[in-house]
Design an enzyme around this catalytic site. Structure first.
Site, PDB file in Angstrom:
ATOM      1  N   GLY A 193      20.500  10.047 -18.635  1.00  0.00           N
ATOM      2  CA  GLY A 193      19.226  10.773 -18.631  1.00  0.00           C
ATOM      3  C   GLY A 193      19.308  11.956 -17.685  1.00  0.00           C
ATOM      4  O   GLY A 193      19.558  11.795 -16.493  1.00  0.00           O
ATOM      5  N   GLY A 194      19.134  13.146 -18.241  1.00  0.00           N
ATOM      6  CA  GLY A 194      19.209  14.374 -17.427  1.00  0.00           C
ATOM      7  C   GLY A 194      17.838  14.956 -17.176  1.00  0.00           C
ATOM      8  O   GLY A 194      17.653  16.169 -17.174  1.00  0.00           O
ATOM      9  N   GLY A 195      16.841  14.069 -16.964  1.00  0.00           N
ATOM     10  CA  GLY A 195      15.509  14.528 -16.577  1.00  0.00           C
ATOM     11  C   GLY A 195      15.436  14.637 -15.058  1.00  0.00           C
ATOM     12  O   GLY A 195      16.461  14.798 -14.382  1.00  0.00           O
ATOM     13  N   HIS A 247       9.520  39.662   5.303  1.00  0.00           N
ATOM     14  CA  HIS A 247      10.947  39.918   5.116  1.00  0.00           C
ATOM     15  C   HIS A 247      11.716  39.438   6.333  1.00  0.00           C
ATOM     16  O   HIS A 247      11.278  39.696   7.451  1.00  0.00           O
ATOM     17  CB  HIS A 247      11.161  41.426   4.933  1.00  0.00           C
ATOM     18  CG  HIS A 247      12.609  41.787   4.796  1.00  0.00           C
ATOM     19  ND1 HIS A 247      13.321  41.564   3.633  1.00  0.00           N
ATOM     20  CD2 HIS A 247      13.476  42.350   5.680  1.00  0.00           C
ATOM     21  CE1 HIS A 247      14.568  41.992   3.806  1.00  0.00           C
ATOM     22  NE2 HIS A 247      14.685  42.462   5.027  1.00  0.00           N
ATOM     23  N   LEU A 297       0.856  -1.185   0.000  1.00  0.00           N
ATOM     24  CA  LEU A 297       0.000   0.000   0.000  1.00  0.00           C
ATOM     25  C   LEU A 297       0.899   1.244   0.000  1.00  0.00           C
ATOM     26  O   LEU A 297       1.829   1.330   0.799  1.00  0.00           O
ATOM     27  CB  LEU A 297      -0.865  -0.022   1.269  1.00  0.00           C
ATOM     28  CG  LEU A 297      -1.693   1.219   1.572  1.00  0.00           C
ATOM     29  CD1 LEU A 297      -2.770   1.431   0.515  1.00  0.00           C
ATOM     30  CD2 LEU A 297      -2.340   1.115   2.955  1.00  0.00           C
ATOM     31  N   ARG A 319       9.851   6.809 -17.213  1.00  0.00           N
ATOM     32  CA  ARG A 319       9.082   5.708 -16.622  1.00  0.00           C
ATOM     33  C   ARG A 319       7.974   5.299 -17.591  1.00  0.00           C
ATOM     34  O   ARG A 319       7.306   6.153 -18.176  1.00  0.00           O
ATOM     35  CB  ARG A 319       8.494   6.128 -15.274  1.00  0.00           C
ATOM     36  CG  ARG A 319       9.573   6.411 -14.217  1.00  0.00           C
ATOM     37  CD  ARG A 319       8.969   6.712 -12.870  1.00  0.00           C
ATOM     38  NE  ARG A 319       8.212   5.607 -12.339  1.00  0.00           N
ATOM     39  CZ  ARG A 319       8.718   4.592 -11.614  1.00  0.00           C
ATOM     40  NH1 ARG A 319      10.006   4.561 -11.339  1.00  0.00           N
ATOM     41  NH2 ARG A 319       7.944   3.636 -11.170  1.00  0.00           N
ATOM     42  N   GLY A 378      -3.680  -8.496  -9.232  1.00  0.00           N
ATOM     43  CA  GLY A 378      -4.997  -8.438  -9.861  1.00  0.00           C
ATOM     44  C   GLY A 378      -4.889  -8.384 -11.378  1.00  0.00           C
ATOM     45  O   GLY A 378      -3.864  -8.001 -11.936  1.00  0.00           O
ATOM     46  N   LYS A 425      13.580  11.775  -1.602  1.00  0.00           N
ATOM     47  CA  LYS A 425      13.704  13.100  -0.970  1.00  0.00           C
ATOM     48  C   LYS A 425      14.394  12.988   0.377  1.00  0.00           C
ATOM     49  O   LYS A 425      15.083  13.910   0.817  1.00  0.00           O
ATOM     50  CB  LYS A 425      12.339  13.772  -0.830  1.00  0.00           C
ATOM     51  CG  LYS A 425      11.876  14.527  -2.060  1.00  0.00           C
ATOM     52  CD  LYS A 425      12.485  14.065  -3.370  1.00  0.00           C
ATOM     53  CE  LYS A 425      11.517  13.805  -4.462  1.00  0.00           C
ATOM     54  NZ  LYS A 425      12.073  13.057  -5.605  1.00  0.00           N
ATOM     55  N   VAL A 434      23.757   7.102 -26.496  1.00  0.00           N
ATOM     56  CA  VAL A 434      24.465   5.894 -26.089  1.00  0.00           C
ATOM     57  C   VAL A 434      24.559   4.910 -27.252  1.00  0.00           C
ATOM     58  O   VAL A 434      23.560   4.661 -27.923  1.00  0.00           O
ATOM     59  CB  VAL A 434      23.682   5.203 -24.956  1.00  0.00           C
ATOM     60  CG1 VAL A 434      24.402   3.947 -24.490  1.00  0.00           C
ATOM     61  CG2 VAL A 434      23.471   6.161 -23.810  1.00  0.00           C
TER      62      VAL A 434
HETATM   63  P1  NAD Z   1      12.241  12.226 -17.631  1.00  0.00           P
HETATM   64  O1  NAD Z   1      11.342  12.051 -18.785  1.00  0.00           O
HETATM   65  O2  NAD Z   1      12.063  13.388 -16.723  1.00  0.00           O
HETATM   66  O3  NAD Z   1      13.754  12.302 -18.134  1.00  0.00           O
HETATM   67  C1  NAD Z   1      14.333  11.311 -18.915  1.00  0.00           C
HETATM   68  C2  NAD Z   1      15.500  11.945 -19.655  1.00  0.00           C
HETATM   69  O4  NAD Z   1      16.237  10.914 -20.283  1.00  0.00           O
HETATM   70  C3  NAD Z   1      15.060  12.921 -20.722  1.00  0.00           C
HETATM   71  O5  NAD Z   1      15.726  14.145 -20.552  1.00  0.00           O
HETATM   72  C4  NAD Z   1      15.462  12.214 -22.010  1.00  0.00           C
HETATM   73  O6  NAD Z   1      15.828  13.111 -23.029  1.00  0.00           O
HETATM   74  C5  NAD Z   1      16.646  11.374 -21.546  1.00  0.00           C
HETATM   75  N1  NAD Z   1      16.924  10.230 -22.427  1.00  0.00           N
HETATM   76  C6  NAD Z   1      16.022   9.363 -22.955  1.00  0.00           C
HETATM   77  N2  NAD Z   1      16.660   8.456 -23.724  1.00  0.00           N
HETATM   78  C7  NAD Z   1      17.994   8.747 -23.657  1.00  0.00           C
HETATM   79  C8  NAD Z   1      19.163   8.179 -24.242  1.00  0.00           C
HETATM   80  N3  NAD Z   1      19.086   7.123 -25.054  1.00  0.00           N
HETATM   81  N4  NAD Z   1      20.344   8.748 -23.945  1.00  0.00           N
HETATM   82  C9  NAD Z   1      20.423   9.830 -23.135  1.00  0.00           C
HETATM   83  N5  NAD Z   1      19.359  10.390 -22.587  1.00  0.00           N
HETATM   84  C10 NAD Z   1      18.148   9.868 -22.835  1.00  0.00           C
HETATM   85  O7  NAD Z   1      12.179  10.831 -16.841  1.00  0.00           O
HETATM   86  P2  NAD Z   1      12.797  10.418 -15.434  1.00  0.00           P
HETATM   87  O8  NAD Z   1      13.784  11.425 -14.961  1.00  0.00           O
HETATM   88  O9  NAD Z   1      13.213   9.007 -15.588  1.00  0.00           O
HETATM   89  O10 NAD Z   1      11.530  10.497 -14.503  1.00  0.00           O
HETATM   90  C11 NAD Z   1      10.388   9.693 -14.776  1.00  0.00           C
HETATM   91  C12 NAD Z   1       9.131  10.340 -14.282  1.00  0.00           C
HETATM   92  O11 NAD Z   1       9.108  10.376 -12.876  1.00  0.00           O
HETATM   93  C13 NAD Z   1       8.997  11.766 -14.790  1.00  0.00           C
HETATM   94  O12 NAD Z   1       7.764  11.940 -15.394  1.00  0.00           O
HETATM   95  C14 NAD Z   1       9.097  12.606 -13.563  1.00  0.00           C
HETATM   96  O13 NAD Z   1       8.239  13.712 -13.612  1.00  0.00           O
HETATM   97  C15 NAD Z   1       8.730  11.669 -12.439  1.00  0.00           C
HETATM   98  N6  NAD Z   1       9.494  12.059 -11.251  1.00  0.00           N
HETATM   99  C16 NAD Z   1       9.186  13.222 -10.639  1.00  0.00           C
HETATM  100  C17 NAD Z   1       9.926  13.663  -9.563  1.00  0.00           C
HETATM  101  C18 NAD Z   1       9.585  14.975  -8.904  1.00  0.00           C
HETATM  102  O14 NAD Z   1       8.499  15.471  -9.132  1.00  0.00           O
HETATM  103  N7  NAD Z   1      10.472  15.554  -8.128  1.00  0.00           N
HETATM  104  C19 NAD Z   1      11.017  12.925  -9.136  1.00  0.00           C
HETATM  105  C20 NAD Z   1      11.330  11.752  -9.792  1.00  0.00           C
HETATM  106  C21 NAD Z   1      10.552  11.335 -10.860  1.00  0.00           C
END
Ligand code: NAD
Length: 459
Positions: free
Chosen positions: A176-178, A436, A39, A264, A116, A52, A233
């Protein structure tokens, strides 16, 4: 097979699923909540909360390391990862217990442990139990994706495995720099690893304003986090001691850990969705704005629905669906009004439209203002750089986007989302007094400036 009947059967007890269950129970509906794992789902056990907590440990490490700048003679002796995990697991454990208590005390909810499967538009089967619902809510969440040819295992991990790392790797490659990539890069750098981020696009956190990406890249450079942008890559290989990543350019990188954070994917395979008549688009469940799937009895919430994959969107979806089923006629969720916070150091927080999106929607009349945290007393006390950027729909229009970067700026998202969601005019926000010295004042000052009366800034 014995069958049990409910008003709603929910498949998945993560943020979307359990929020739906709790709200439905409050509204007098009976619910079966099915979960194969724990859960609370990804957010509580493998996502938001544990990561976090690790970021907080990272902040403590940086504070210890950097004490001298504030006249405090401290130093960082070492990182005890087992201690980090104990602290993190303690936080998760307390929240888990609280959530279990909430669900248990809602007598209208039957919690069903097990895997399920949607076996018909009105039935979820769990082992030998058949749960029949007037409504079905699919909330099966998401999983960490990898790339073709990049096998998870050994020194190649996703965020799932990285949450139980036993040692701080001397060198880390983050693929991945997301959002996940920059958060883990931030933690591991603070813990002392040499970090390189490999990102295919031309900037980090590409879903944010370009100026925010620039500021983050600058801050990461200062923290000696290496960033390889526009890098794709070609292959990955590993030995007992190292992992080697070869880029399409021919360059190779070597490290002790490769963290794969390339997005994801929706967890929808093998659950009977298509057999029950649902339409899937690249694995996601397509819905209308009321989260109806096209199969009359079935709704979908959270990460399996295309859009930002955020726990608070899942909560909002779950509550919405429960209220809609109960006939309360709630307002559909607008993805553009969902606040986003990325908890790397410096933090990023945003809500509403980017400048580019605003221009596409409102044309050339869009105006913007950027307030530099250099003019904010509390940010100077904390020693952080960054800014608040406002996007206004036109000279007389409301603020449609707020974009912030800087240490702790995530905490400012609350007022920012009220401003954007309530379509506030800069003059209205400027008339409100901001305390402030707080970082919150930076939001007030940005609106003062946009209203034509800047205080600690130029117009
Ligand atoms: P993301 O989509 O934010 O970033 C993935 C990154 O990987 C992108 O910038 C993409 O261009 C890059 N990428 C993809 N294929 C690649 C390759 N072959 N070579 C190099 N780079 C490549 O996904 P994430 O960071 O895995 O996060 C997944 C989800 O989880 C997101 O939707 C995010 O919002 C969520 N999440 C949110 C939080 C938060 O709100 N603080 C924290 C963690 C995760």
């Amino acid at each position: 097979m014995p069958s049990e009947t409910f008003d709603i059967v929910i498949l998945g007890a993560g943020s979307g699923g359990y929020a739906c269950a709790l709200r439905a129970a409050q509204l007098g509906l009976t619910v079966a909540l099915v979960e194969k794992d724990k859960l609370g789902g990804t957010c509580l056990h493998r996502g938001c909360i544990p990561t976090k907590a690790m970021l907080h440990s990272a902040e403590v490490a940086d504070a210890a390391r950097g004490g001298a700048a504030y006249g405090v003679n401290s130093s960082l002796e070492s990182i005890d990862l087992a201690g980090v995990h104990r602290y993190k697991d303690g936080v998760v454990g307390r929240l888990y217990k609280g959530l279990q208590g909430l669900v248990k005390s809602a007598t209208a909810i039957t919690f069903v442990e097990g895997e399920g499967r949607l076996s018909s538009p009105t039935t979820v089967t769990v082992g030998d139990r058949e749960l029949v619902g007037k409504h079905i809510v699919l909330a099966s969440g998401s999983y960490a994706r990898t790339l073709p040819g990049v096998q998870i295992g050994g020194r190649v991990m996703t965020s799932d495995e990285a949450l139980t790392l036993e040692d701080v790797p001397a060198r880390t490659i983050v693929l991945g720099g997301g959002v996940i990539g920059v958060e883990f890069a931030s933690v591991l750098r603070s813990f002392g690893s040499e970090v390189t981020i490999v990102e295919a696009l031309d900037r980090l956190v590409a879903a944010e304003e370009p100026a925010v990406s620039k500021q983050l890249e600058r801050a990461f450079r200062k923290r000696k986090i290496t960033t390889k942008l526009g890098a794709r890559v070609a292959s990955v290989s590993q030995s007992d001691d190292t992992v080697t990543l070869t880029l399409e350019s021919g360059d190779t990188l070597e490290a002790e850990l490769l963290l794969v954070a390339v997005g994801r994917g929706p967890r929808t395979e093998g659950l009977g969705y298509e057999e029950a008549g649902l339409t899937l688009d690249r694995g996601f469940v397509t819905t209308d704005e009321r989260l109806r799937t096209g199969v009359g009895t079935v709704r979908a919430v959270g990460d399996i629905v295309p859009g930002p994959q955020l726990a608070h969107r899942g909560f909002a979806h779950g509550i919405f669906v429960a209220e809609d089923i109960a006939g309360l006629d709630p307002t559909p969720i607008d993805d553009t009004l969902i606040p986003k916070v990325t908890y790397c150091d410096p933090e990023i927080a945003s809500v509403g439209l980017s400048e580019e999106q605003a221009r596409a929607k409102h044309g050339d009349a869009v105006t913007t203002y950027e307030f530099n945290l250099g003019g904010n007393g509390k940010s100077q006390i904390l020693g952080t750089a960054g800014f608040v950027k406002l996007v206004r729909s036109g000279p007389d229009g409301p603020v449609v986007g707020v974009h912030m970067v800087g240490a702790r700026m995530g905490e400012q998202i609350g007022e920012a989302q009220l401003i954007v969601s309530w379509e506030a005019l800069p003059e209205e926000v400027a008339a409100l007094i901001h305390a402030h010295p707080t970082q919150n004042e930076a939001l007030g000052e940005a609106h003062l400036a946009l209203a034509g009366k800047p205080l600690h800034a130029h117009a």
